[in-house]
Design a protein around this motif. Structure first.
Motif, short mmCIF file in Angstrom:
data_model
loop_
_atom_site.label_atom_id
_atom_site.label_comp_id
_atom_site.label_asym_id
_atom_site.label_seq_id
_atom_site.Cartn_x
_atom_site.Cartn_y
_atom_site.Cartn_z
N VAL A 10 37.82 27.23 38.28
CA VAL A 10 38.78 28.52 38.53
C VAL A 10 38.62 29.69 39.19
N LEU A 11 39.00 29.95 40.73
CA LEU A 11 38.69 31.44 41.19
C LEU A 11 40.00 32.05 40.96
N ASN A 12 40.02 33.31 40.44
CA ASN A 12 41.28 33.89 40.37
C ASN A 12 41.14 34.58 41.01
N ALA A 13 41.49 35.10 41.80
CA ALA A 13 41.84 36.61 43.44
C ALA A 13 42.50 37.27 42.77
N ALA A 14 42.73 37.71 41.40
CA ALA A 14 43.87 38.46 40.89
C ALA A 14 43.75 39.15 39.16
N ASP A 15 41.98 39.03 39.30
CA ASP A 15 41.44 39.51 38.23
C ASP A 15 41.22 40.88 38.08
N GLY A 16 41.48 40.91 36.21
CA GLY A 16 41.58 42.23 35.68
C GLY A 16 42.64 42.84 35.08
N LYS A 17 42.39 43.77 34.01
CA LYS A 17 43.77 43.92 33.54
C LYS A 17 44.66 44.27 33.59
N PHE A 18 44.77 44.73 34.82
CA PHE A 18 46.19 45.07 36.18
C PHE A 18 47.11 43.48 36.95
N ASN A 19 45.92 42.44 36.76
CA ASN A 19 46.55 41.73 37.48
C ASN A 19 46.05 40.66 36.66
N VAL A 20 45.63 39.57 36.61
CA VAL A 20 45.81 38.60 36.25
C VAL A 20 44.11 38.34 34.78
N ASN A 21 44.75 38.47 33.78
CA ASN A 21 43.43 39.16 32.64
C ASN A 21 43.47 38.05 31.96
N THR A 22 42.37 36.87 32.63
CA THR A 22 41.96 35.75 31.96
C THR A 22 40.57 35.62 31.56
N GLY A 23 39.85 35.54 32.95
CA GLY A 23 38.32 35.68 32.67
C GLY A 23 37.91 34.64 31.97
N ALA A 24 36.20 34.54 31.76
CA ALA A 24 35.98 32.98 31.33
C ALA A 24 35.74 33.27 30.02
N ARG A 25 36.51 34.28 29.25
CA ARG A 25 36.60 33.82 27.88
C ARG A 25 38.09 32.91 27.34
N PHE A 26 39.01 33.57 28.78
CA PHE A 26 40.02 32.54 28.39
C PHE A 26 39.64 31.01 28.90
N TYR A 27 38.68 30.48 28.85
CA TYR A 27 38.78 29.22 29.14
C TYR A 27 37.66 28.05 28.49
N ARG A 28 37.10 29.79 27.43
CA ARG A 28 35.88 28.90 26.89
C ARG A 28 36.20 28.05 25.76
N VAL B 207 37.54 37.43 41.27
CA VAL B 207 37.96 38.48 42.29
C VAL B 207 39.05 39.32 41.65
N GLU B 208 38.28 40.82 41.99
CA GLU B 208 39.48 42.32 41.57
C GLU B 208 40.06 42.63 42.18
N ALA B 209 40.75 41.89 43.27
CA ALA B 209 41.50 42.08 44.16
C ALA B 209 42.64 43.06 44.10
N PHE B 210 43.29 43.63 44.52
CA PHE B 210 44.85 44.16 44.61
C PHE B 210 45.37 43.15 46.30
N ASP B 211 46.82 43.21 45.95
CA ASP B 211 47.91 42.53 47.34
C ASP B 211 48.13 43.85 48.24
N VAL B 212 47.22 45.23 48.65
CA VAL B 212 47.77 45.42 49.18
C VAL B 212 47.30 45.66 50.74
N PRO B 213 47.91 46.06 52.07
CA PRO B 213 47.39 45.78 53.02
C PRO B 213 45.64 46.71 53.00
N SER B 214 45.54 47.48 52.49
CA SER B 214 44.37 48.41 53.20
C SER B 214 43.92 47.92 51.89
N PHE B 215 43.75 47.17 51.06
CA PHE B 215 42.09 46.79 50.35
C PHE B 215 41.24 45.30 51.20
#
Length: 195
Positions: free
Chosen positions: A72-90, A99-107
């Motif tokens: 799984v490649l999470n392109a919206a990682d982090g607590k303000f996005n889709v906060n799954t992480g490796a622990r979720f799939y343990r 990848v902690e990315a934000f869906d804004v054109p300036s990112f």
């Protein structure tokens, strides 16, 4: 098919000119994505062993197991996005990369192109591996990283990558991400041409 993407250069200077490929304008690339060949499900196969999905697919371990997703490649990682992480799939055998990315054109998504592409390539080096690349909606961040993978490791042009992915899923990288992909396309094509 938009002008310039069928092999002959259009007024915008895209396509091929005298056998040389030129990166299409953003408006032409957007038209390619508007074909609506794909779907907008929670999880769609866009290429053999590569899936693009949304946060619901990423959190549904039963669905992931049913599709035999191994990475799984999470392109919206982090607590303000889709906060799954490796622990979720343990409790699964899933290998995780965030990848902690934000869906804004300036990112600046381009800094993640190579690491994400390498993660997908390494995953697919196993013949039984299947990769889910997701973000919140499965349209902008995730598709951007899959397109970058196809360009970096499968030597596809941006237009060809868009055609391939949009045949399986409706995608829509934001304007900033599309411009960063266009820049990558230009750099890769210059390298291939030995410029």
């Amino acid at each position: 098919m938009p002008r310039g993407l069928s092999g002959a250069a259009g007024p915008g200077g895209s396509g091929t000119t005298g056998g040389r490929y030129e990166t299409p304008q953003a408006s032409e690339l957007q038209r390619l994505m508007w074909t609506k060949n794909g779907t907008s499900g929670h999880l769609d196969r866009v290429l053999p062993r590569i899936y693009v999905g949304d946060m619901y697919a990423a959190k549904d371990k039963r669905t992931l197991h049913a599709h035999r997703i191994t990475h799984v490649l999470n392109a919206a990682d982090g607590k303000f996005n889709v906060n799954t992480g490796a622990r979720f799939y343990r409790d699964t055998k899933i290998t995780y990369h965030g990848v902690e990315a934000f869906d804004v054109p300036s990112f600046n998504m381009s800094r993640f192109f190579a690491p994400a592409a390498d993660f997908i390539k390494n995953a697919l080096s196993s013949p039984t591996a299947k990769v889910l690349v997701h973000c919140v909606m499965g349209q902008s961040r995730s598709s951007t990283l899959v397109l970058a993978y196809l360009m970096i490791h499968e030597n596809r042009t941006l237009a060809d990558a868009i055609r391939a992915v949009s045949a399986g899923r409706n995608i829509s990288p934001n304007a900033g991400f599309l411009e960063q992909l266009r820049q990558l396309d230009k750099e890769l094509n210059s390298r291939r041409a030995g410029i």
